[in-house]
Design a protein around this motif. Structure first.
Motif, PDB file in Angstrom:
ATOM      1  N   ASP A 229       0.846  -1.199   0.000  1.00  0.00           N
ATOM      2  CA  ASP A 229       0.000   0.000   0.000  1.00  0.00           C
ATOM      3  C   ASP A 229       0.882   1.250   0.000  1.00  0.00           C
ATOM      4  O   ASP A 229       1.777   1.400   0.829  1.00  0.00           O
ATOM      5  CB  ASP A 229      -0.907  -0.002   1.242  1.00  0.00           C
ATOM      6  CG  ASP A 229      -1.893  -1.169   1.223  1.00  0.00           C
ATOM      7  OD1 ASP A 229      -2.408  -1.473   0.138  1.00  0.00           O
ATOM      8  OD2 ASP A 229      -2.134  -1.762   2.284  1.00  0.00           O
ATOM      9  N   ASP A 230       0.601   2.160  -0.947  1.00  0.00           N
ATOM     10  CA  ASP A 230       1.479   3.321  -1.121  1.00  0.00           C
ATOM     11  C   ASP A 230       0.743   4.649  -1.101  1.00  0.00           C
ATOM     12  O   ASP A 230       1.341   5.696  -1.358  1.00  0.00           O
ATOM     13  CB  ASP A 230       2.267   3.192  -2.425  1.00  0.00           C
ATOM     14  CG  ASP A 230       1.372   3.179  -3.660  1.00  0.00           C
ATOM     15  OD1 ASP A 230       0.133   3.144  -3.501  1.00  0.00           O
ATOM     16  OD2 ASP A 230       1.907   3.198  -4.784  1.00  0.00           O
TER      17      ASP A 230
ATOM     18  N   PHE B 283       3.433  -4.959   3.994  1.00  0.00           N
ATOM     19  CA  PHE B 283       4.535  -4.139   3.505  1.00  0.00           C
ATOM     20  C   PHE B 283       4.089  -2.740   3.066  1.00  0.00           C
ATOM     21  O   PHE B 283       4.317  -2.346   1.914  1.00  0.00           O
ATOM     22  CB  PHE B 283       5.257  -4.840   2.347  1.00  0.00           C
ATOM     23  CG  PHE B 283       5.581  -6.280   2.627  1.00  0.00           C
ATOM     24  CD1 PHE B 283       6.505  -6.624   3.597  1.00  0.00           C
ATOM     25  CD2 PHE B 283       4.956  -7.308   1.938  1.00  0.00           C
ATOM     26  CE1 PHE B 283       6.796  -7.953   3.871  1.00  0.00           C
ATOM     27  CE2 PHE B 283       5.228  -8.641   2.205  1.00  0.00           C
ATOM     28  CZ  PHE B 283       6.166  -8.966   3.181  1.00  0.00           C
ATOM     29  N   PRO B 284       3.424  -1.983   3.961  1.00  0.00           N
ATOM     30  CA  PRO B 284       3.114  -0.590   3.588  1.00  0.00           C
ATOM     31  C   PRO B 284       4.406   0.117   3.197  1.00  0.00           C
ATOM     32  O   PRO B 284       5.463  -0.103   3.795  1.00  0.00           O
ATOM     33  CB  PRO B 284       2.492  -0.014   4.863  1.00  0.00           C
ATOM     34  CG  PRO B 284       2.899  -0.955   5.972  1.00  0.00           C
ATOM     35  CD  PRO B 284       3.042  -2.296   5.339  1.00  0.00           C
ATOM     36  N   ILE B 285       4.313   0.977   2.184  1.00  0.00           N
ATOM     37  CA  ILE B 285       5.514   1.517   1.552  1.00  0.00           C
ATOM     38  C   ILE B 285       6.193   2.598   2.397  1.00  0.00           C
ATOM     39  O   ILE B 285       7.421   2.712   2.406  1.00  0.00           O
ATOM     40  CB  ILE B 285       5.166   2.069   0.154  1.00  0.00           C
ATOM     41  CG1 ILE B 285       4.650   0.936  -0.753  1.00  0.00           C
ATOM     42  CG2 ILE B 285       6.370   2.749  -0.477  1.00  0.00           C
ATOM     43  CD1 ILE B 285       5.663  -0.179  -0.967  1.00  0.00           C
TER      44      ILE B 285
ATOM     45  N   LEU C 262       6.131   5.126   6.236  1.00  0.00           N
ATOM     46  CA  LEU C 262       5.693   5.192   7.634  1.00  0.00           C
ATOM     47  C   LEU C 262       4.323   5.842   7.733  1.00  0.00           C
ATOM     48  O   LEU C 262       3.472   5.411   8.532  1.00  0.00           O
ATOM     49  CB  LEU C 262       6.721   5.980   8.456  1.00  0.00           C
ATOM     50  CG  LEU C 262       6.441   6.097   9.956  1.00  0.00           C
ATOM     51  CD1 LEU C 262       6.338   4.730  10.618  1.00  0.00           C
ATOM     52  CD2 LEU C 262       7.536   6.938  10.629  1.00  0.00           C
ATOM     53  N   GLU C 263       4.079   6.868   6.927  1.00  0.00           N
ATOM     54  CA  GLU C 263       2.776   7.536   6.938  1.00  0.00           C
ATOM     55  C   GLU C 263       1.653   6.547   6.619  1.00  0.00           C
ATOM     56  O   GLU C 263       0.614   6.533   7.289  1.00  0.00           O
ATOM     57  CB  GLU C 263       2.763   8.679   5.910  1.00  0.00           C
ATOM     58  CG  GLU C 263       1.413   9.384   5.806  1.00  0.00           C
ATOM     59  CD  GLU C 263       1.317  10.311   4.610  1.00  0.00           C
ATOM     60  OE1 GLU C 263       0.397  11.146   4.596  1.00  0.00           O
ATOM     61  OE2 GLU C 263       2.139  10.175   3.680  1.00  0.00           O
ATOM     62  N   ILE C 264       1.865   5.702   5.617  1.00  0.00           N
ATOM     63  CA  ILE C 264       0.836   4.732   5.231  1.00  0.00           C
ATOM     64  C   ILE C 264       0.662   3.675   6.314  1.00  0.00           C
ATOM     65  O   ILE C 264      -0.466   3.282   6.633  1.00  0.00           O
ATOM     66  CB  ILE C 264       1.205   4.065   3.889  1.00  0.00           C
ATOM     67  CG1 ILE C 264       1.297   5.108   2.780  1.00  0.00           C
ATOM     68  CG2 ILE C 264       0.174   3.002   3.516  1.00  0.00           C
ATOM     69  CD1 ILE C 264       0.037   5.916   2.567  1.00  0.00           C
ATOM     70  N   ALA C 265       1.753   3.235   6.911  1.00  0.00           N
ATOM     71  CA  ALA C 265       1.663   2.240   7.981  1.00  0.00           C
ATOM     72  C   ALA C 265       0.879   2.798   9.166  1.00  0.00           C
ATOM     73  O   ALA C 265       0.019   2.115   9.747  1.00  0.00           O
ATOM     74  CB  ALA C 265       3.057   1.813   8.423  1.00  0.00           C
ATOM     75  N   LEU C 266       1.160   4.031   9.543  1.00  0.00           N
ATOM     76  CA  LEU C 266       0.441   4.657  10.665  1.00  0.00           C
ATOM     77  C   LEU C 266      -1.038   4.814  10.345  1.00  0.00           C
ATOM     78  O   LEU C 266      -1.906   4.591  11.198  1.00  0.00           O
ATOM     79  CB  LEU C 266       1.072   6.017  10.983  1.00  0.00           C
ATOM     80  CG  LEU C 266       2.452   5.968  11.661  1.00  0.00           C
ATOM     81  CD1 LEU C 266       3.102   7.348  11.635  1.00  0.00           C
ATOM     82  CD2 LEU C 266       2.318   5.462  13.100  1.00  0.00           C
ATOM     83  N   LYS C 267      -1.344   5.187   9.097  1.00  0.00           N
ATOM     84  CA  LYS C 267      -2.746   5.369   8.699  1.00  0.00           C
ATOM     85  C   LYS C 267      -3.479   4.029   8.677  1.00  0.00           C
ATOM     86  O   LYS C 267      -4.642   3.946   9.092  1.00  0.00           O
ATOM     87  CB  LYS C 267      -2.814   6.031   7.320  1.00  0.00           C
ATOM     88  CG  LYS C 267      -4.236   6.385   6.890  1.00  0.00           C
ATOM     89  CD  LYS C 267      -4.874   7.395   7.837  1.00  0.00           C
ATOM     90  CE  LYS C 267      -6.279   7.800   7.363  1.00  0.00           C
ATOM     91  NZ  LYS C 267      -6.914   8.754   8.295  1.00  0.00           N
ATOM     92  N   ALA C 268      -2.802   2.983   8.201  1.00  0.00           N
ATOM     93  CA  ALA C 268      -3.420   1.655   8.201  1.00  0.00           C
ATOM     94  C   ALA C 268      -3.773   1.234   9.626  1.00  0.00           C
ATOM     95  O   ALA C 268      -4.860   0.701   9.879  1.00  0.00           O
ATOM     96  CB  ALA C 268      -2.481   0.645   7.554  1.00  0.00           C
TER      97      ALA C 268
ATOM     98  N   ALA D 166       5.463  -6.230   8.288  1.00  0.00           N
ATOM     99  CA  ALA D 166       6.764  -5.917   7.697  1.00  0.00           C
ATOM    100  C   ALA D 166       7.594  -7.190   7.671  1.00  0.00           C
ATOM    101  O   ALA D 166       7.288  -8.162   8.371  1.00  0.00           O
ATOM    102  CB  ALA D 166       7.482  -4.828   8.503  1.00  0.00           C
ATOM    103  N   GLY D 167       8.647  -7.183   6.868  1.00  0.00           N
ATOM    104  CA  GLY D 167       9.500  -8.356   6.756  1.00  0.00           C
ATOM    105  C   GLY D 167      10.582  -8.372   7.836  1.00  0.00           C
ATOM    106  O   GLY D 167      11.247  -7.357   8.077  1.00  0.00           O
ATOM    107  N   ALA D 168      10.764  -9.519   8.480  1.00  0.00           N
ATOM    108  CA  ALA D 168      11.829  -9.647   9.474  1.00  0.00           C
ATOM    109  C   ALA D 168      13.222  -9.454   8.863  1.00  0.00           C
ATOM    110  O   ALA D 168      14.113  -8.905   9.528  1.00  0.00           O
ATOM    111  CB  ALA D 168      11.727 -11.001  10.179  1.00  0.00           C
TER     112      ALA D 168
END
Length: 391
Positions: free
Chosen positions: A239-240, A258-260, A262-268, A277-279
């Motif tokens: 997601d980007d 794998f959100p692209i 940090l902003e997208i990860a926080l919004k998700a 995320a990948g280890a």
């Protein structure tokens, strides 16, 4: 029955020292103060020797089976052998539930992998299913990764779903210019890393990809609805943008893989999605594609789950590295590979934590060097399936 003693038990809330764990049948029977329960001759005592006692790891995304089945681009091993040998490796890394992530690609043009041909994928799906219903070590599941230009494969995917061979479904779009390859320079470098193509040939690949037919939004929504009717969790991939997050949630996605950024990860996370995320990203100190840094995202509280992606050994080491290098709470780091993935796929009533009554998928983890953890015992469904003795 087993009594595990002499270890540090990782619960949902804390690390317990001075406690014993009793396994009866396939369940965690009880956790009691050390010495409170006196075992008789019917109970096997396992000394954890000061190691950690953890839930088994749940890996929601790993294409490692592709490597085992095709260790070289044109070398296809026997698929039954590949699955059997893979599960033997997985237990050494503490993975007791594996969502084998097989890609339903139409083509990649620059990195041909015969393992991803339709007939080969079908064979692997069938063997994964059969293995789980015969003698086996780990809990085998199938994570179907559908590239949305592979329109011809929808009918087969629906058949797999109806036959209960699919347990997680993600939608992928690797078209250059968005998602993982939003940076076209990284895409060009990736193509050149796989093949000896000229700039002109790469330009032609870009044009073909950007003009290809894709599954429509309505088509994705219909397929997602079909999957949900069969109790299959839906994930999106790479997601980007905030718009894409809203779109994928509209057809029922609850996991953002794998959100692209940090902003997208926080919004998700804000939208109530689970984030993955990948280890290997942790061990490498960042994304190999130049995208989200997993350590940074975990510190920011925007990642719920770590997956092995392509390197099963990474799960165990990423947990301890986040604790050691980034001063993150060890209990919370273990949740990234145990309880949180169980919650994402709605198996947390059975798996993912040490609690009386839950399924006894357990690990004993010792450190043979100050910063090198190893798995020395693995229990699945209450059975001791591996014991490793370092000398």
């Amino acid at each position: 029955m087993y009594l595990i003693t002499g270890g540090k038990i990782i619960t949902e809330e804390a690390i317990l020292e001075g406690f014993d764990l009793l396994i009866a049948g396939n369940r965690i029977e009880k956790v009691v103060k050390q010495g409170e329960f006196n075992p008789d001759e019917t109970i096997q005592v396992i000394d954890a020797e000061g190691g950690y006692i953890s839930p088994g790891f749940i890996d929601l995304h790993s294409d490692y089976i592709e490597h085992m089945a095709a260790p070289r681009p044109t070398s296809l091993m026997d698929f039954h052998l590949s699955v059997r040998e893979t599960e033997k490796e997985l237990i050494t890394h503490g993975i007791t539930t594996m969502y084998h992530s097989l890609s339903l690609f139409k083509d990649t043009e620059y990195a041909y992998k015969p393992i991803r041909e339709t007939e080969n994928v079908k064979q692997l799906i069938d063997i994964i299913d059969k293995t789980h219903h015969s003698k086996h070590l780990v809990r085998h599941r199938f994570h179907a990764r559908l590239e949305i230009d592979n329109v011809e494969e929808i009918a087969n995917l629906k058949t797999f779903i109806a036959e209960k061979k699919v347990h997680l479904l993600s939608f992928m779009d690797h078209t250059p210019g968005q998602g993982q390859y939003r940076n076209l320079e990284i895409y060009r470098a990736t193509v050149k890393g796989y093949s000896n193509k000229s700039d002109e040939e790469i330009a032609q690949i870009l044009e073909r990809h950007q003009q290809k037919e894709k599954l429509t939004i309505d088509g994705i929504r219909e397929l997602a609805q079909f999957a949900r009717e069969h109790q299959i969790t839906i994930a999106s991939h790479d997601d980007d943008s905030l718009e894409k997050l809203e779109l994928v949630q509209s057809f029922g996605a609850v996991i953002s893989e794998f959100p692209i950024t940090l902003e997208i990860a926080l919004k998700a996370k804000e939208n109530g999605m689970f984030t993955i995320a990948g280890a290997p990203n942790v061990l490498l100190g960042g994304s190999h594609s130049g995208n989200l840094s997993a350590p940074e995202a975990i510190r920011a509280g925007s990642i719920d789950i770590l997956c092995s992606d392509y390197y099963p050994a990474a799960l165990l080491h990423a947990v301890f590295e986040m604790n050691r290098k980034h001063d993150m709470d060890l209990v919370e780091m273990f949740k990234l590979v145990t309880l949180n993935p169980a919650k994402a796929i709605k198996l947390d009533h059975e798996l993912g934590s040490i609690r009386e009554g839950k399924t006894a998928d357990l690990l004993i983890i010792e450190k043979i060097e100050p910063n090198f953890p190893v798995i020395t015992a693995v229990f699945v469904d209450g059975r001791l399936i591996q014991k490793t003795n370092y000398r």
